[in-house]
Write a protein that holds these residues in place. Structure first.
Motif, PDB file in Angstrom:
ATOM      1  N   HIS A   1      30.359  -7.650  -3.092  1.00  0.00           N
ATOM      2  CA  HIS A   1      30.369  -6.375  -2.367  1.00  0.00           C
ATOM      3  C   HIS A   1      29.150  -5.518  -2.658  1.00  0.00           C
ATOM      4  O   HIS A   1      29.262  -4.314  -2.903  1.00  0.00           O
ATOM      5  N   VAL A   2      27.984  -6.148  -2.668  1.00  0.00           N
ATOM      6  CA  VAL A   2      26.758  -5.384  -2.841  1.00  0.00           C
ATOM      7  C   VAL A   2      25.689  -5.985  -1.930  1.00  0.00           C
ATOM      8  O   VAL A   2      25.653  -7.200  -1.716  1.00  0.00           O
ATOM      9  N   ALA A   3      24.863  -5.118  -1.381  1.00  0.00           N
ATOM     10  CA  ALA A   3      23.764  -5.600  -0.527  1.00  0.00           C
ATOM     11  C   ALA A   3      22.623  -6.101  -1.401  1.00  0.00           C
ATOM     12  O   ALA A   3      22.378  -5.563  -2.486  1.00  0.00           O
ATOM     13  N   ILE A   4      21.949  -7.143  -0.941  1.00  0.00           N
ATOM     14  CA  ILE A   4      20.710  -7.569  -1.593  1.00  0.00           C
ATOM     15  C   ILE A   4      19.623  -7.670  -0.533  1.00  0.00           C
ATOM     16  O   ILE A   4      19.905  -7.915   0.637  1.00  0.00           O
ATOM     17  N   THR A   5      18.387  -7.452  -0.962  1.00  0.00           N
ATOM     18  CA  THR A   5      17.261  -7.387  -0.029  1.00  0.00           C
ATOM     19  C   THR A   5      16.090  -8.192  -0.593  1.00  0.00           C
ATOM     20  O   THR A   5      15.772  -8.081  -1.784  1.00  0.00           O
ATOM     21  N   LEU A   6      15.464  -8.960   0.276  1.00  0.00           N
ATOM     22  CA  LEU A   6      14.270  -9.714  -0.094  1.00  0.00           C
ATOM     23  C   LEU A   6      13.092  -8.753  -0.139  1.00  0.00           C
ATOM     24  O   LEU A   6      12.799  -8.087   0.866  1.00  0.00           O
ATOM     25  N   VAL A   7      12.421  -8.661  -1.291  1.00  0.00           N
ATOM     26  CA  VAL A   7      11.348  -7.665  -1.431  1.00  0.00           C
ATOM     27  C   VAL A   7      10.014  -8.255  -1.877  1.00  0.00           C
ATOM     28  O   VAL A   7       9.022  -7.524  -1.965  1.00  0.00           O
ATOM     29  N   GLY A   8       9.979  -9.549  -2.185  1.00  0.00           N
ATOM     30  CA  GLY A   8       8.699 -10.051  -2.680  1.00  0.00           C
ATOM     31  C   GLY A   8       8.669 -11.542  -2.859  1.00  0.00           C
ATOM     32  O   GLY A   8       9.619 -12.262  -2.509  1.00  0.00           O
ATOM     33  N   LEU A   9       7.571 -12.002  -3.442  1.00  0.00           N
ATOM     34  CA  LEU A   9       7.293 -13.418  -3.556  1.00  0.00           C
ATOM     35  C   LEU A   9       6.548 -13.672  -4.865  1.00  0.00           C
ATOM     36  O   LEU A   9       5.741 -12.853  -5.296  1.00  0.00           O
ATOM     37  N   ALA A  10       6.862 -14.819  -5.478  1.00  0.00           N
ATOM     38  CA  ALA A  10       6.148 -15.207  -6.697  1.00  0.00           C
ATOM     39  C   ALA A  10       5.069 -16.229  -6.358  1.00  0.00           C
ATOM     40  O   ALA A  10       5.244 -17.051  -5.461  1.00  0.00           O
ATOM     41  N   SER A  11       3.963 -16.168  -7.102  1.00  0.00           N
ATOM     42  CA  SER A  11       2.869 -17.117  -6.891  1.00  0.00           C
ATOM     43  C   SER A  11       2.262 -17.463  -8.247  1.00  0.00           C
ATOM     44  O   SER A  11       2.635 -16.879  -9.266  1.00  0.00           O
ATOM     45  N   ASP A  12       1.336 -18.417  -8.251  1.00  0.00           N
ATOM     46  CA  ASP A  12       0.601 -18.658  -9.482  1.00  0.00           C
ATOM     47  C   ASP A  12      -0.037 -17.347  -9.911  1.00  0.00           C
ATOM     48  O   ASP A  12      -0.500 -16.571  -9.069  1.00  0.00           O
ATOM     49  N   GLY A  13      -0.064 -17.099 -11.198  1.00  0.00           N
ATOM     50  CA  GLY A  13      -0.651 -15.837 -11.635  1.00  0.00           C
ATOM     51  C   GLY A  13      -0.487 -15.650 -13.123  1.00  0.00           C
ATOM     52  O   GLY A  13       0.027 -16.528 -13.821  1.00  0.00           O
ATOM     53  N   GLU A  14      -0.902 -14.499 -13.565  1.00  0.00           N
ATOM     54  CA  GLU A  14      -0.991 -14.237 -15.007  1.00  0.00           C
ATOM     55  C   GLU A  14      -0.107 -13.071 -15.409  1.00  0.00           C
ATOM     56  O   GLU A  14      -0.495 -12.248 -16.226  1.00  0.00           O
ATOM     57  N   GLY A  15       1.078 -12.988 -14.826  1.00  0.00           N
ATOM     58  CA  GLY A  15       1.986 -11.931 -15.258  1.00  0.00           C
ATOM     59  C   GLY A  15       1.698 -10.583 -14.632  1.00  0.00           C
ATOM     60  O   GLY A  15       2.044  -9.556 -15.190  1.00  0.00           O
ATOM     61  N   THR A  16       1.059 -10.585 -13.474  1.00  0.00           N
ATOM     62  CA  THR A  16       0.723  -9.310 -12.831  1.00  0.00           C
ATOM     63  C   THR A  16       1.619  -9.060 -11.614  1.00  0.00           C
ATOM     64  O   THR A  16       2.209  -9.979 -11.055  1.00  0.00           O
ATOM     65  N   VAL A  17       1.710  -7.804 -11.224  1.00  0.00           N
ATOM     66  CA  VAL A  17       2.469  -7.413 -10.031  1.00  0.00           C
ATOM     67  C   VAL A  17       1.504  -6.742  -9.056  1.00  0.00           C
ATOM     68  O   VAL A  17       0.801  -5.797  -9.419  1.00  0.00           O
ATOM     69  N   ARG A  18       1.459  -7.276  -7.843  1.00  0.00           N
ATOM     70  CA  ARG A  18       0.632  -6.690  -6.802  1.00  0.00           C
ATOM     71  C   ARG A  18       1.578  -5.986  -5.843  1.00  0.00           C
ATOM     72  O   ARG A  18       2.572  -6.573  -5.411  1.00  0.00           O
ATOM     73  N   VAL A  19       1.294  -4.729  -5.539  1.00  0.00           N
ATOM     74  CA  VAL A  19       2.168  -3.964  -4.645  1.00  0.00           C
ATOM     75  C   VAL A  19       1.463  -3.762  -3.312  1.00  0.00           C
ATOM     76  O   VAL A  19       0.354  -3.212  -3.265  1.00  0.00           O
ATOM     77  N   LEU A  20       2.099  -4.225  -2.253  1.00  0.00           N
ATOM     78  CA  LEU A  20       1.562  -4.038  -0.902  1.00  0.00           C
ATOM     79  C   LEU A  20       2.474  -3.086  -0.133  1.00  0.00           C
ATOM     80  O   LEU A  20       3.692  -3.135  -0.283  1.00  0.00           O
ATOM     81  N   ASN A  21       1.867  -2.219   0.673  1.00  0.00           N
ATOM     82  CA  ASN A  21       2.644  -1.358   1.554  1.00  0.00           C
ATOM     83  C   ASN A  21       2.128  -1.564   2.966  1.00  0.00           C
ATOM     84  O   ASN A  21       0.963  -1.273   3.248  1.00  0.00           O
ATOM     85  N   GLU A  22       2.981  -2.109   3.817  1.00  0.00           N
ATOM     86  CA  GLU A  22       2.567  -2.497   5.168  1.00  0.00           C
ATOM     87  C   GLU A  22       1.309  -3.350   5.128  1.00  0.00           C
ATOM     88  O   GLU A  22       0.363  -3.135   5.892  1.00  0.00           O
ATOM     89  N   GLY A  23       1.278  -4.278   4.167  1.00  0.00           N
ATOM     90  CA  GLY A  23       0.203  -5.254   4.079  1.00  0.00           C
ATOM     91  C   GLY A  23      -1.034  -4.786   3.332  1.00  0.00           C
ATOM     92  O   GLY A  23      -1.908  -5.584   3.027  1.00  0.00           O
ATOM     93  N   GLN A  24      -1.092  -3.499   3.008  1.00  0.00           N
ATOM     94  CA  GLN A  24      -2.268  -2.977   2.306  1.00  0.00           C
ATOM     95  C   GLN A  24      -1.944  -2.742   0.829  1.00  0.00           C
ATOM     96  O   GLN A  24      -0.829  -2.319   0.509  1.00  0.00           O
TER      97      GLN A  24
END
Lengths: 322, 322
Positions: B287-310
């Motif tokens: 009884h809880v909504a879940i939403t797809l918000v991102g994707l994992a890729s090869d990398g070094e433990g970093t988070v890249r934040v995109l807003n409308e692709g930018q």
């Protein structure tokens, strides 16, 4: 150092058990060995309340750990791991933090345990710590407070009153005439010895046990009430260290103070009268002295204190944190 | 009330599991069910640091409990019991204490858990609490932070940012134009919902999970570093509540604040791209909504934040307690 650097630098090296996940997960995982159950306890220690400001930080950490291990010992459990909640003052120094962690490192080796998890934060209040200690024992063998039977004999390990005299000394209210007594009493206050080996050997022999933290008379009161018996304590039979005997001889303290002072972290326990050989052998194996100090009878959870056969007046039975 | 009366009056009724021994022993005893292991976590909460002075005492207790249950949820565990360390201010009132205990009583029923032990003391500092939460899960099924694989999809439960807006409101920095938003945001801040049902259903489906307490971007950073991957977050995909959308529309906050504010207690988790049906079914059951918000890729433990692709600039990734 921020919270995450502090955990990585100081605490992660202490998380030597695989289930701690290097303190990098939301929680830790562990399992009691087959046929065993988990024993768990949690104590809080606050600067200026449970220990004096200015106490060596390594010893603050060690006492925090040891008072909890003493609770495990009273149940007869073998310690395994612990979780640590730290509230550090805004002005805490890097040096203080490193010494605190060093104390944990030393005691982890001494007691064969590992850090399992916890939380670290700053506080506008005094330094304050909580520790959750985890142990294990064969299923169904925990030594309870409630097992004292009328006719049982009451025993105590080590010596009683050293923590109380150590505190008087630390507060400047007592200066031992014999200079060698000072380091002894300071160690008793700051670095108690949880009776872990004895506790485990008392499983199956002792009918009940408690660790003496609130003061011997108060803690016997807990035993008496939990068991629904009366207890008689022979105050003159209570084992005292030479430094405490000298403090009494100097008139610097009295027996009632030593029996109610708390911070002893010895075990007080009961056993049927026929158990003396087994108890003495267990104590011998654990390298600690035990002394017969009292007797249980029918009663209503009260403690009667006799000194050389005469009732002894005790105004306050023990320390209350609240 | 002294310490012992307080424990007997307020806390002993909460110790409903036999192994708590009515809080009358030195330690408690418990056992994970056959084939299960124990999951354990500990969080500290201090007045004026982690919650505002003047917060309803029942809710202080409930939040303390729930932030810990949220950690258990992130591992996929079922909550069972807890230990409680209380440091109460000298001037704490009987009423405050009773309301605090009442909050625990309510949440014990809500979550089917029992108090197992703890410690209660007074402090010259602010009210401060530590709680050790204990859960269980089938052996070897804990969901770790370290399991994200390149190609995995990143999901989040519920909505993000409500805790941050609730805090702004509580501090007087935001007044919702829509009056019905105020109680919603207050509840989000004070009474978070640990995603226990979802967490348990994610076992065997999710590759990794974390609870969102430090701020979504910071917590995704924890996932990324623990897993040794790069994560890309689509900020515009992050689910927001209507009250948060209105706050954004009013210019009272910005998206970066909501994504870094913390106190969400939602789950952020990863799963292989083919898992959508299983995940949505698990979420539906919980009884809880879940939403797809991102994707994992090869990398070094970093988070890249995109807003409308930018690429989106975020000055601080999350809340740091230290």
């Amino acid at each position: 150092m921020n919270e995450f650097e502090l955990i990585a630098d100081l605490f992660a090296p202490l998380a030597t058990t695989p289930g701690a996940f290097g303190l990098k997960d939301d929680a830790a995982v562990f399992r009691a060995p087959e046929g065993f159950e988990t024993v768990i306890t949690k104590d809080v220690m606050i600067e200026g309340v449970h220990y004096l400001s200015g106490t060596n930080p390594a010893r603050v950490a060690q006492k925090l750990l040891r008072v909890n291990l003493s609770d495990l010992a009273a149940m007869g459990a073998e310690p395994q791991s612990y979780l640590l909640g730290c509230q550090f003052r805004e002005d805490v120094s890097q040096n203080w933090l490193h010494e605190f962690a060093q104390g944990l490192t030393e005691d982890q080796t001494t007691f064969g345990i590992s850090l399992l998890g916890g939380d670290t934060t700053k506080t506008p209040g005094p330094n304050a710590f909580s520790l959750t200690a985890i142990g294990a024992l064969p299923q169904g063998t925990a030594i309870r407070r409630s097992g004292v039977q009328p006719g049982d004999e009451i025993w105590v390990s080590g010596t009683i009153g050293d923590g109380a005299m150590g505190l008087m000394m630390a507060k400047g209210e007592y200066t031992p005439k014999d200079a060698s007594d000072a380091p002894f009493l300071k160690d008793c206050l700051e670095l108690p010895t949880p009776r872990i080996g004895l506790g485990q050997r008392l499983r199956g022999i002792a009918s009940a046990a408690i660790d003496v933290s609130d003061g011997l008379i108060a803690d016997l009161g807990h035993l008496a009430r939990a068991s629904g018996v009366g207890l008689t304590l022979a105050a003159d039979a209570v084992p005292l260290s030479d430094p405490c005997r000298r403090a009494l001889a100097e008139g610097a303290s009295d027996l009632a103070t030593l029996l109610t002072g708390g911070d002893d972290y010895e075990l007080a326990f009961s056993a049927p009268a026929g158990s003396r050989d087994g108890l003495l052998s267990a104590a011998d194996d654990a390298h600690v002295a035990i002394t017969l100090v009292g007797l249980a009878s029918d009663g209503e959870g009260t403690v009667r204190v006799l000194n050389e056969g005469q009732p002894m007046a005790v105004s306050q039975s023990g320390y209350r944190h609240f």
